[in-house]
Design an enzyme around this catalytic site. Structure first.
Site: not given
Length: 496
Positions: A279, A353
């Site tokens: 990130k 996920r």
């Protein structure tokens, strides 16, 4: 010290607490209890309104220490325009008044704000919000500060109602107080830094919660146990971290033994660097909040234990730390899930996920009534819904409607997005059964489509709380404790 909440049927003129709280409105009228004080004081409140010293506008207040005919000081608060007081305005009023009581060093008060008519809401709803928001407003984080905050002085709140209202509002007080305890725990866990709140720390908190409550048992699966179960997708997320991943199972047995449980699965990424798909540095500190879904599951379990609800619930937390290292999972790697499906990991920052899919396969052994997962899953949800509303997707219309209704009732709102088959086409891979991302379009939906591949055996809903789990700005920066109120309301409704 926590804020004790109880009902009071005493007249405002007979209150035994240190202060009474009543409302004035912008049109110059007074709430019923304020009218009693006005009569006893020979019109002093009316005079204040007419002179302009009290406006009745929302957010205004005036402390009146000495009034003729009153045994206690009176806090007269502005509630706004009659007929235009919304749920949001009432919640803010409850929060502001609680903070003001504490700042003025009152230890106890009787609040008669449940008399304020809120648009499309009942007296029971107002009582519930007073019981929930008043203690929540006093929350302060100091766990990692050298100077600890002073304990709130305000410790005893009576909610004034008529004797006729007591049967209808008694449960509302219990619900509000129970939810407030859950919200406080969720906030505290999420606010802790990543070097404190690790997967091991969350596991320890779950064990402690089980030891403190007879109806709750906790099991923690370590990496070796998960490997034996084939949970390689979950394990891939923590592969680059020195912190071991954990699957935490909290089993609350408040109902009949053979009754199917409601299962809640929380994403517990205690820190998310993005892994190899690193990130940007700006704002990365906020990735300690990436376990907001797990925090809400912990908060819900705390609420259940506090209220001893007669229901069976399983809370599961899939916890890992997502770090880059020589051992980290790489873009392009293919891993096998517990279900046997293979996943091509195109972006290691789509890790939520990956931990959830194995947890969603694992929980089928509980033969669940329904399954709800909660996750700070996609930035796309913030683009779609901003920071006020959580995303809702489901494979069952009835469950989706129930969650939407619970969100409206608790004012912890969610909004349903579609889960049409056409979106599944974005999840095609040349090298595995499914990729972990489906491209930029409809990112929140395709993330849920990914999860739906693992939830075909039961009724399932997904709550994306990426935009609602925490605040980023200024003094308000920190966890919100959502979606504890929504999840709790969903269970309250199942028992109604």
């Amino acid at each position: 010290m926590s804020l004790s909440i109880s009902l009071s049927t005493s007249s405002v003129l007979e209150s035994q607490r240190e202060c009474v709280i009543v409302a004035a409105f912008e049109d110059g009228t007074l709430s019923p209890s304020a009218q009693l004080i006005d009569q006893a004081s020979q019109g002093q409140l009316s005079s204040l309104l007419q002179s302009g010293r009290v406006s009745g506008k929302s957010g205004s207040s005036l402390l009146l220490p000495f009034l003729t005919g009153c045994k206690t000081p009176v806090l007269l608060v502005g509630a706004g325009k009659p007929g235009e007081i919304t749920a949001a305005k009432f919640i803010k009023l409850a929060q502001d008044v609680s903070k003001e009581m504490n700042s003025r060093s009152f230890t106890s008060a009787d609040s008669y704000l449940a008399e304020v008519a809120v648009k499309e809401r009942s007296v029971a709803w107002a009582v519930r919000q007073l019981a929930e928001q008043s203690p929540s407003a006093l929350y302060s984080y100091d766990a990692t500060k050298s100077k600890k905050a002073d304990a709130p002085k305000f410790s005893d709140l009576g909610i004034g109602v008529t004797a006729a209202d007591v049967p209808a509002v008694t449960e509302a007080v219990k619900q509000g107080s129970g939810v407030a305890q859950g919200v406080a725990l969720a906030k505290e866990l999420a606010n802790l830094p990543g070097n404190v709140c690790t997967p091991i720390y969350l596991a320890e908190q779950a064990i402690a919660l089980g030891e403190a409550n007879d109806l709750l048992t906790t099991e923690v699966l370590d990496e070796e146990q998960m490997r034996e179960l084939g949970m390689h997708c979950l394990l891939s997320v923590g592969a680059g971290s020195d912190e071991p991943s954990k699957l935490i199972v909290m089993n609350y047995q408040g109902g009949e033994k053979d009754t199917k449980p409601y299962v809640f699965v929380g994403k517990g990424i205690t820190f998310d660097t993005g892994g190899i798909s690193l990130k940007p540095g700006a704002g990365m500190d906020e990735m300690k909040f990436d376990m907001g879904g797990a925090a809400s599951v912990f908060g819900l379990m705390q609420t259940l234990c506090a209220m001893k609800l007669p229901i069976n619930v399983v809370g599961v937390v899939a916890s890992a730390e997502n770090m880059p290292s020589g051992g980290a999972t790489k873009p392009g790697d293919v891993v096998t899930t517990m279900s046997g499906q293979t996943v091509e990991i195109l972006n290691t920052d789509a890790e939520g996920r990956l931990v959830l899919c194995d947890a969603l396969t694992y929980i089928s052994r509980f033969n669940p009534e329904t399954v709800i997962d909660i996750a700070t899953l996609t930035g796309a949800c913030i683009i779609a819904l901003g920071h006020h509303t959580s995303g809702l997707l489901a494979n069952d219309d009835e469950l989706a409607d129930q969650l939407f209704s619970a969100g409206q009732s608790s004012y912890d709102r969610c909004w349903r997005l579609p889960l049409y088959d056409e979106y599944q086409e974005q999840l095609d891979s040349n090298f595995a059964d499914i990729p972990n991302i489906g491209g930029r379009p409809a990112g929140t939906i395709t993330a849920a489509c990914f999860l739906s591949r693992f939830t075909k055996e039961y009724r399932w809903a997904h709550l994306d709380i990426a935009g609602t789990a925490w605040n980023s700005a200024g003094k308000a920066k920190g966890s919100t404790g959502r979606c504890v109120p929504l999840l709790a309301q969903y269970l309250f409704d199942r028992l109604a």
